[in-house]
Design a protein around this motif. Sequence first.
Motif, mmCIF file in Angstrom:
data_model
loop_
_atom_site.group_PDB
_atom_site.id
_atom_site.type_symbol
_atom_site.label_atom_id
_atom_site.label_comp_id
_atom_site.label_asym_id
_atom_site.label_seq_id
_atom_site.Cartn_x
_atom_site.Cartn_y
_atom_site.Cartn_z
ATOM 1 N N THR A 1 38.377 7.837 17.279
ATOM 2 C CA THR A 1 39.604 7.945 16.481
ATOM 3 C C THR A 1 40.788 7.484 17.298
ATOM 4 O OG1 THR A 1 41.042 9.452 15.282
ATOM 5 C CG2 THR A 1 39.867 10.376 17.160
ATOM 6 N N SER A 2 41.719 6.900 16.616
ATOM 7 C CA SER A 2 42.917 6.424 17.318
ATOM 8 C C SER A 2 43.845 7.584 17.673
ATOM 9 C CB SER A 2 43.657 5.405 16.455
ATOM 10 O OG SER A 2 44.094 6.023 15.239
ATOM 11 N N GLU B 1 41.864 -5.131 8.578
ATOM 12 C CA GLU B 1 41.506 -4.715 9.944
ATOM 13 C C GLU B 1 40.006 -4.470 10.049
ATOM 14 O OE1 GLU B 1 43.308 -4.544 12.675
ATOM 15 O OE2 GLU B 1 45.040 -5.352 11.612
ATOM 16 N N PHE C 1 44.168 -1.996 5.852
ATOM 17 C CA PHE C 1 42.944 -1.377 6.361
ATOM 18 C C PHE C 1 41.743 -2.272 6.097
ATOM 19 C CE2 PHE C 1 39.345 1.604 5.438
ATOM 20 C CZ PHE C 1 39.093 1.949 6.764
ATOM 21 N N ALA D 1 39.068 1.092 17.228
ATOM 22 C CA ALA D 1 39.890 2.019 16.444
ATOM 23 C C ALA D 1 41.340 1.968 16.893
ATOM 24 C CB ALA D 1 39.348 3.447 16.574
ATOM 25 N N MET E 1 42.901 -1.311 15.687
ATOM 26 C CA MET E 1 43.153 -1.282 14.246
ATOM 27 C C MET E 1 44.388 -0.440 13.919
ATOM 28 S SD MET E 1 39.253 -0.888 12.787
ATOM 29 C CE MET E 1 39.803 -0.670 11.098
ATOM 30 N N ALA E 2 44.544 0.697 14.591
ATOM 31 C CA ALA E 2 45.708 1.551 14.352
ATOM 32 C C ALA E 2 46.989 0.867 14.790
ATOM 33 C CB ALA E 2 45.541 2.880 15.070
ATOM 34 N N TYR F 1 49.822 5.254 11.041
ATOM 35 C CA TYR F 1 48.511 4.748 10.622
ATOM 36 C C TYR F 1 47.477 5.189 11.640
ATOM 37 C CZ TYR F 1 45.465 1.015 8.707
ATOM 38 O OH TYR F 1 44.470 0.304 8.099
ATOM 39 N N SER F 2 46.468 5.953 11.220
ATOM 40 C CA SER F 2 45.400 6.421 12.114
ATOM 41 C C SER F 2 44.058 5.913 11.600
ATOM 42 C CB SER F 2 45.376 7.950 12.190
ATOM 43 O OG SER F 2 46.623 8.439 12.665
ATOM 44 N N VAL F 3 43.148 5.609 12.524
ATOM 45 C CA VAL F 3 41.855 5.033 12.170
ATOM 46 C C VAL F 3 40.745 5.855 12.811
ATOM 47 C CG1 VAL F 3 40.358 3.000 12.312
ATOM 48 C CG2 VAL F 3 42.816 2.725 11.913
ATOM 49 N N GLY G 1 34.471 3.053 8.453
ATOM 50 C CA GLY G 1 35.849 3.273 8.880
ATOM 51 C C GLY G 1 36.647 4.131 7.894
ATOM 52 N N MET H 1 40.732 5.601 7.260
ATOM 53 C CA MET H 1 42.144 5.387 7.596
ATOM 54 C C MET H 1 42.971 6.515 6.987
ATOM 55 S SD MET H 1 45.115 4.400 5.812
ATOM 56 C CE MET H 1 44.447 3.516 4.441
#
Length: 514
Positions: free
Chosen positions: A113-114, A64, A61, A85, A88-89, A96-98, A174, A176
């Motif tokens: 949000t991802s 990213e 994280f 986002a 990054m995810a 993994y959620s961002v 950010g 995560m």
Amino acid sequence: MSAARQRSPQAGPRWTSLRLRLVVVFALVALTAAVSASGIAYWLNREAVLTRTQDAALNSFRQEMQNRAATLPLRPTQAELQAAATQMAAGGNPGYSVLLVDEREPGKPIAATSDVDTLTLEDVPRELQDAVNRRQKVTEANEFPYHLYWVRISPRDKPSLVAGTKVIGGGPTGYMLTSLEQERDDLNSLAWSLAIATALALLGSALLAQAAATTVLKPVQRLGDAARRLGEGKLDTRLRVSGTDELAELSRTFNRTAESLEKKVADMSAREESSRRFVADMSHELRTPLTAITAVAEVLEDEADSLDPMIAPAVHLVVSETRRLNDLVENLMEVTRFDAGTARLVLDDVDVADQVTACIDARAWLDAVDLDAERGIMARLDPRRLDVILANLIGNALKHGGSPVRVSVRPVDHELLIEVRDHGPGIPEAVLPHVFDRFYKASASRPRSEGSGLGLSIAMENAHIHGGDITASNSPEGGAVFVLRLPLDVSRAADGDDEGDGGVRDATQEGGDK
């Protein structure tokens, strides 16, 4: 005691309390050790797994955020924020959620949000948001105003790791979220494995305890059996000794003790037998001269009235002491027969009332004795020995308690109860336990008495050979009370008792007097 009625202590379960305690102690020690080891192993593995997963997710994280979020323009659009986002995810771990939060204009925040189903700003704990947005004072010890913070949460019973940080120098904030479900499943599997290992360790400890108990307690059990046999009179009991440990030394000590005890008992038995033989021989040898002396004394007694008045009292004294000595010799011979185990019963069916009446009448006690006995109470016993018992009890009551002496006879269940009660001062409490002892004198200052000191003892021996007993007590109304208990049918009691002294003969089968 009848052999059929004897119950061996080994008849019960051999799972003794000592064995149980040994197994329980082994089990508790094993359980404590296993639980402690399993708990430590679980805790160490849990920390290792969670730390490894956590460090990998946080490093990813952080990387990213530096590579993607920091490259966004100062005032990114919603689309730019969303693209960052999503990228990054995609570059993070599975699950993994961002979530990126920034301002399009001052006071107008935007968020992207991802995965809106997994991570939104509402899913981030307020404490974490405050910690992430809190500007730190930059010092020598703190180079950066913003730091990376994380926390573990379990939304909807799904363990997850949530982390957040802010781009230094201006940029989005950010957050995560990564799932820890795989780690939870792995840790649950580990916990089950450790629980199974603990259960197996507990079972193994119980088996080891049982084996140890058998190894340790078997010699102790043999020692207990040997001690029991020794207590039963089997003085030749010995233990087989092997080894050099403490139990082997204990067995050797037992064998030496048993050998010493056997030798001492043999010496005592030999001395006792010699003493009994001496008394018997002495009593037998005294009978012949006593018979002659008694005959001479009776002649002198018949001629006492014609003798010098100064000599007559001496003659009466000689006659009295001769008779007393004769009674003493007869009593000593009777006692010797009891001690040697040669006393025998000659059984006959008798009417107890007639037997008691005959005993009283033969000694001219009819006027001094109040008899309460119904005719028809039949008992199978030795009439001569019953006469000896009654003569001693009634004579003792007349001598020490005075008349009238009350004699009552009654059957109770399968027993015959004969109670002899006088109206004297009673028996002192200190004397009661000793009234049946041989040669016991209630008063040490009066060692001589008309009796031999053996009468009550012989009465008790005659009661015992019948399988009965005699008890002595004091009546609340005053006077001494002697209670004789005999089986109504001595032959049946004797058949069930193979430990008594002497034996039983049937007068009807041997031609004895009726």
